[in-house]
Scaffold this motif. Sequence first.
Motif, PDB file in Angstrom:
ATOM      1  N   ARG A  56     -32.962  25.137 -33.798  1.00 51.51           N
ATOM      2  CA  ARG A  56     -31.815  24.573 -34.518  1.00 51.51           C
ATOM      3  C   ARG A  56     -31.115  25.699 -35.288  1.00 51.51           C
ATOM      4  O   ARG A  56     -31.627  26.156 -36.310  1.00 51.51           O
ATOM      5  CB  ARG A  56     -32.280  23.465 -35.445  1.00 51.51           C
ATOM      6  CG  ARG A  56     -32.923  22.312 -34.665  1.00 51.51           C
ATOM      7  CD  ARG A  56     -33.509  21.276 -35.584  1.00 51.51           C
ATOM      8  NE  ARG A  56     -32.578  20.847 -36.598  1.00 51.51           N
ATOM      9  CZ  ARG A  56     -31.910  19.687 -36.566  1.00 51.51           C
ATOM     10  NH1 ARG A  56     -32.082  18.860 -35.578  1.00 51.51           N
ATOM     11  NH2 ARG A  56     -31.098  19.373 -37.545  1.00 51.51           N
ATOM     12  N   TYR A  58     -28.548  25.903 -37.252  1.00 48.47           N
ATOM     13  CA  TYR A  58     -28.051  25.701 -38.611  1.00 48.47           C
ATOM     14  C   TYR A  58     -29.172  25.494 -39.626  1.00 48.47           C
ATOM     15  O   TYR A  58     -28.912  25.404 -40.817  1.00 48.47           O
ATOM     16  CB  TYR A  58     -27.057  24.538 -38.643  1.00 48.47           C
ATOM     17  CG  TYR A  58     -25.890  24.815 -37.731  1.00 48.47           C
ATOM     18  CD1 TYR A  58     -24.966  25.802 -38.063  1.00 48.47           C
ATOM     19  CD2 TYR A  58     -25.741  24.150 -36.530  1.00 48.47           C
ATOM     20  CE1 TYR A  58     -23.911  26.099 -37.224  1.00 48.47           C
ATOM     21  CE2 TYR A  58     -24.679  24.441 -35.688  1.00 48.47           C
ATOM     22  CZ  TYR A  58     -23.774  25.421 -36.036  1.00 48.47           C
ATOM     23  OH  TYR A  58     -22.732  25.721 -35.206  1.00 48.47           O
ATOM     24  N   ASP A  59     -30.397  25.436 -39.139  1.00 44.94           N
ATOM     25  CA  ASP A  59     -31.545  25.297 -40.041  1.00 44.94           C
ATOM     26  C   ASP A  59     -32.254  26.619 -40.278  1.00 44.94           C
ATOM     27  O   ASP A  59     -33.292  26.656 -40.927  1.00 44.94           O
ATOM     28  CB  ASP A  59     -32.554  24.288 -39.471  1.00 44.94           C
ATOM     29  CG  ASP A  59     -32.001  22.872 -39.454  1.00 44.94           C
ATOM     30  OD1 ASP A  59     -31.020  22.611 -40.183  1.00 44.94           O
ATOM     31  OD2 ASP A  59     -32.546  22.028 -38.711  1.00 44.94           O
TER      32      ASP A  59
END
Length: 137
Positions: A56, A58-59
Motif C-alpha cells: 500500500r 500511501y501507508d
Amino acid sequence: MRRLSRRETLLAALAALWLVVAAVSAALDWPTPRRLAEERLRLAYLAANAVDKDFRPYDQPAANDPEAQYQQLVADFRDRFGERFNIAEAESRHADAVANMDRERVGVVAFAAGSTALLWWLLFTIGRLLGPGARRA
C-alpha cells in the motif's frame, strides 16, 4: 519630472522588498533535489503496488532520506519480482528533472519576480489614477 511623495517612496520601498522576498522564496521552493527524490519515490511506490497489490503506497512511512528509502525499495522489489518491477519511467523522469532543475528554477524565479513587479506596477498606476488629483464622479 516630479518628485515622489513620501507615501510613494514608502510604497516603492515596500514593493522592492516584496519583489526580493518573492524571488528568494521562489528560488528556495521548487524544484529541489530532495523534492525530486520524493517524487521519484512516490512513483516507485506506485510501481511496487502494480506488481504487489498487498503493498500500500500511501501507508508507507516517510524516512529522512528519500534517496536511501528509494534504493532500498528498488532492491527489495527487484529481488522479489525481477523484470516485472519496471521503474524505467520513474528513472527517466527523475533524470530529466535533475538535468533541467537549474533552468526550471530560473523560470520559477523569473515568473515570481515578473508577476510581482506587474502587480505592483498595476497598484501604482491605479494609485496615480485615483490619487489626490483624480476627479470625483
